[in-house]
Scaffold this motif. Structure first.
Motif, mmCIF file in Angstrom:
data_model
loop_
_atom_site.group_PDB
_atom_site.id
_atom_site.type_symbol
_atom_site.label_atom_id
_atom_site.label_comp_id
_atom_site.label_asym_id
_atom_site.label_seq_id
_atom_site.Cartn_x
_atom_site.Cartn_y
_atom_site.Cartn_z
ATOM 1 N N UNK A 292 0.786 -1.215 -0.034
ATOM 2 C CA UNK A 292 0.007 0.087 0.047
ATOM 3 C C UNK A 292 0.919 1.397 -0.136
ATOM 4 N N UNK A 293 1.904 1.288 0.757
ATOM 5 C CA UNK A 293 2.796 2.463 0.885
ATOM 6 C C UNK A 293 2.253 3.648 1.472
ATOM 7 N N UNK A 294 1.744 3.833 2.702
ATOM 8 C CA UNK A 294 1.268 5.034 3.273
ATOM 9 C C UNK A 294 2.252 5.417 4.226
ATOM 10 N N UNK A 295 2.689 6.797 3.895
ATOM 11 C CA UNK A 295 3.517 7.524 5.109
ATOM 12 C C UNK A 295 2.690 8.593 5.681
ATOM 13 N N UNK A 316 3.357 -2.132 4.455
ATOM 14 C CA UNK A 316 4.255 -1.073 4.194
ATOM 15 C C UNK A 316 3.757 0.339 4.430
ATOM 16 N N UNK A 317 3.660 0.517 5.928
ATOM 17 C CA UNK A 317 3.325 1.667 6.106
ATOM 18 C C UNK A 317 4.353 2.349 7.072
ATOM 19 N N UNK A 354 5.424 -2.356 9.054
ATOM 20 C CA UNK A 354 5.223 -1.100 9.595
ATOM 21 C C UNK A 354 6.545 -0.602 10.073
ATOM 22 N N UNK A 355 6.691 0.984 10.067
ATOM 23 C CA UNK A 355 7.955 1.433 10.841
ATOM 24 C C UNK A 355 7.208 2.582 11.518
ATOM 25 N N UNK A 356 7.295 2.540 12.651
ATOM 26 C CA UNK A 356 6.886 3.513 13.741
ATOM 27 C C UNK A 356 8.141 4.166 14.252
ATOM 28 N N UNK A 379 7.341 -5.505 12.314
ATOM 29 C CA UNK A 379 7.353 -4.022 12.828
ATOM 30 C C UNK A 379 8.598 -3.579 13.384
ATOM 31 N N UNK A 380 9.011 -2.236 13.015
ATOM 32 C CA UNK A 380 10.026 -1.562 13.623
ATOM 33 C C UNK A 380 9.375 -0.589 14.464
ATOM 34 N N UNK A 381 9.576 -0.551 15.828
ATOM 35 C CA UNK A 381 8.919 0.605 16.929
ATOM 36 C C UNK A 381 10.261 1.058 17.556
ATOM 37 N N UNK A 382 10.843 2.336 16.824
ATOM 38 C CA UNK A 382 12.186 2.768 17.562
ATOM 39 C C UNK A 382 12.242 4.249 17.737
#
Length: 479
Positions: A292-295, A316-317, A354-356, A379-382
């Motif tokens: 989807x590629x949401x930013x 892919x957010x 997901x990247x947060x 998920x990367x939560x960093x």
């Protein structure tokens, strides 16, 4: 934009006896025929300050329609079907599926469109501006006021089975004011390849009688041939979009079949008092499906009623450099700032890759956690900061999955900070934990093993519990 120098004044096409009343806003004359004649005769059509009662006005290629700002008002003539679309490019099955045949080069600016919803009430398919089979459209400094259905509809014809496509639509510095919350969407997108929405304000939009597809901006493709991609929404404000089940922005990917639906950026926007700020209605996806590629970048979320961002099963957010806040801290009925995964229509949906990063969460009273993870694969939560969270900062669901479709794995939690404000509001200390588990949206003493996952180098302030309720969370690749 049109280059024609053939400018016409709509007053020259209206009875002179009505001019003073139009300027004063006291004339009830039906201006439709005169203004349509002006559009048909000129490339640049000027609408001087005044109130013009109209039914439906049809635009054309290579034209500019403009006024003197909100003082140049086109107002719905009456409650009849003739007023279904105030401005329109193509209707019904006009145009063709081939974008080479589209209407094009249309510039509409500095006008107010008034649908009179406070007088006539809700009507789903009444739009102030209906756009179909149109390329290179710019809408600027417009006021969409009192719309009964949608303020602006970027569609695929006005018959459900019609295939039409729009290209390169820009909506800039406009106000979408529903006047009363008895309407549908400020901006509804059925089909658009390259959409830019910038500097706009959306307010007083909603409908408590409707259960879905209501809000400020709604992406709702109808068919597998529908397109919405390369979307940029920036520097917009979403205010009081707060009736039940309304959202500042809704993304729906149910008709994604490959390259037709993807690439959306939301940046530098402010969301205040929205029921949901950003909501994703998604189909189940795997890591091999089209992204989807949401930013969501550098946005501010204040006092959302439920979730600030509900990702559902999007893939892919990236959510970075945003602030999520409840004021005063701990207020509201309780809802996560970010929710990953969902269970809807008896189907589990996992957020994928997901990247947060680099966000700040303040005063959240979560349902699961400030970041609630129902289902996530990758998920990367960093690098996030959590302040005065009234529950877990990050919570993992341990609900049983009837069909085995819910999954949480490949999780990296690193470099985050959890603390308290120096001054505790009202003398109350937030019962914060860094990690937690939940079952059916309730905090429980759960046991969870996360495969291929890491949890390291997080800065947890003294007095904050590492894991809520002594839950047992194991990261199999723990560093």
């Amino acid at each position: 934009m049109p280059t024609s120098a053939n400018m016409v004044n709509v007053l020259n096409f209206l009875p002179e006896s009505e001019h003073a009343g139009i300027r004063a806003g006291t004339s009830a004359y039906d201006c439709t025929g005169g203004i349509q004649a002006a559009i048909d005769s000129g490339g640049k059509v000027f609408v001087p300050a005044g109130v013009y009662y109209v039914r439906q006005l049809r635009l054309k290629s290579d034209m500019e329609l403009y006024g003197e700002g909100a003082t140049s008002e086109l107002r719905a003539y009456d409650n009849s079907l003739a007023c279904e679309f105030m401005l329109v490019t193509y209707v019904r099955d006009e145009g063709t599926p081939n974008v080479a045949d589209n209407m094009r080069n249309v510039y509409v600016h500095d006008l107010k469109l008034n649908g009179r919803v406070n007088e006539f009430g809700y009507m789903q398919y009444f739009y102030l501006f209906a756009v179909n089979a149109t390329s290179d459209l710019t809408v600027e400094r417009m006021v969409f006021y009192g719309f009964r259905g949608d303020g602006m509809y970027v569609g695929s014809g006005t018959l459900k089975s019609t295939e039409r496509h729009n290209q390169r639509v820009t909506v800039r510095d406009c106000l979408f004011d529903g006047a009363v919350k008895d309407n549908r969407n400020g901006l509804s997108i059925i089909d658009c390849d390259k959409l830019t929405v910038s500097g706009c304000t959306f307010t007083n939009i909603g409908n408590s009688k409707l259960s879905h597809s209501v809000g400020a901006i709604d992406f709702e493709p109808d068919h597998n041939w529908s397109i919405y991609r390369d979307v940029v929404i920036s520097h917009c404000k979403f205010i009081d979009i707060d009736t039940v089940n309304t959202a500042g922005i809704t993304f729906f990917n149910g008709h994604q079949t490959g390259d037709n639906i993807h690439n959306w950026i939301v940046s530098d926007c402010q969301f205040t008092n929205c029921y949901w700020s950003i909501y994703a209605a998604t189909k189940p996806k795997t890591v091999d499906d089209a992204p989807d590629n949401l930013k969501v970048l550098n946005c501010q979320f204040l006092n959302s009623v439920r979730f600030d961002i509900n990702l559902g099963g999007l893939s892919h957010t990236q959510i970075s450099a945003c602030t999520f806040q409840r004021s005063p801290p701990g207020s509201g009925p309780g809802g996560d700032a970010i929710r990953l995964g969902a269970y809807t229509w008896k189907t589990n949906k996992n957020a994928i890759k997901t990247i947060i990063t680099g966000n700040t969460f303040t005063g959240i009273r979560p349902q699961m956690g400030a970041i609630g993870i129902y289902g996530a694969i990758g998920l990367v939560c960093a690098g996030n900061t959590f302040i005065d969270i009234y529950g877990p900062c990050i919570s993992f669901a341990v609900d049983e999955s009837a069909e085995g479709g819910r999954s949480i794995d490949n999780i990296i939690i690193s470099g985050n900070k959890a603390g308290r404000a120096q001054e505790v509001p009202l003398g109350r200390t937030a019962p914060t934990s860094f990690l937690g588990t939940s079952n059916q949206l309730r905090v429980v003493k759960g046991a969870l093993t996360l495969g291929a996952s890491y949890n390291y180098n997080n800065d947890i302030q003294g007095g904050i519990v590492d894991v809520e309720d002594a839950a047992n969370i194991q990261f199999l690749a723990d560093k």
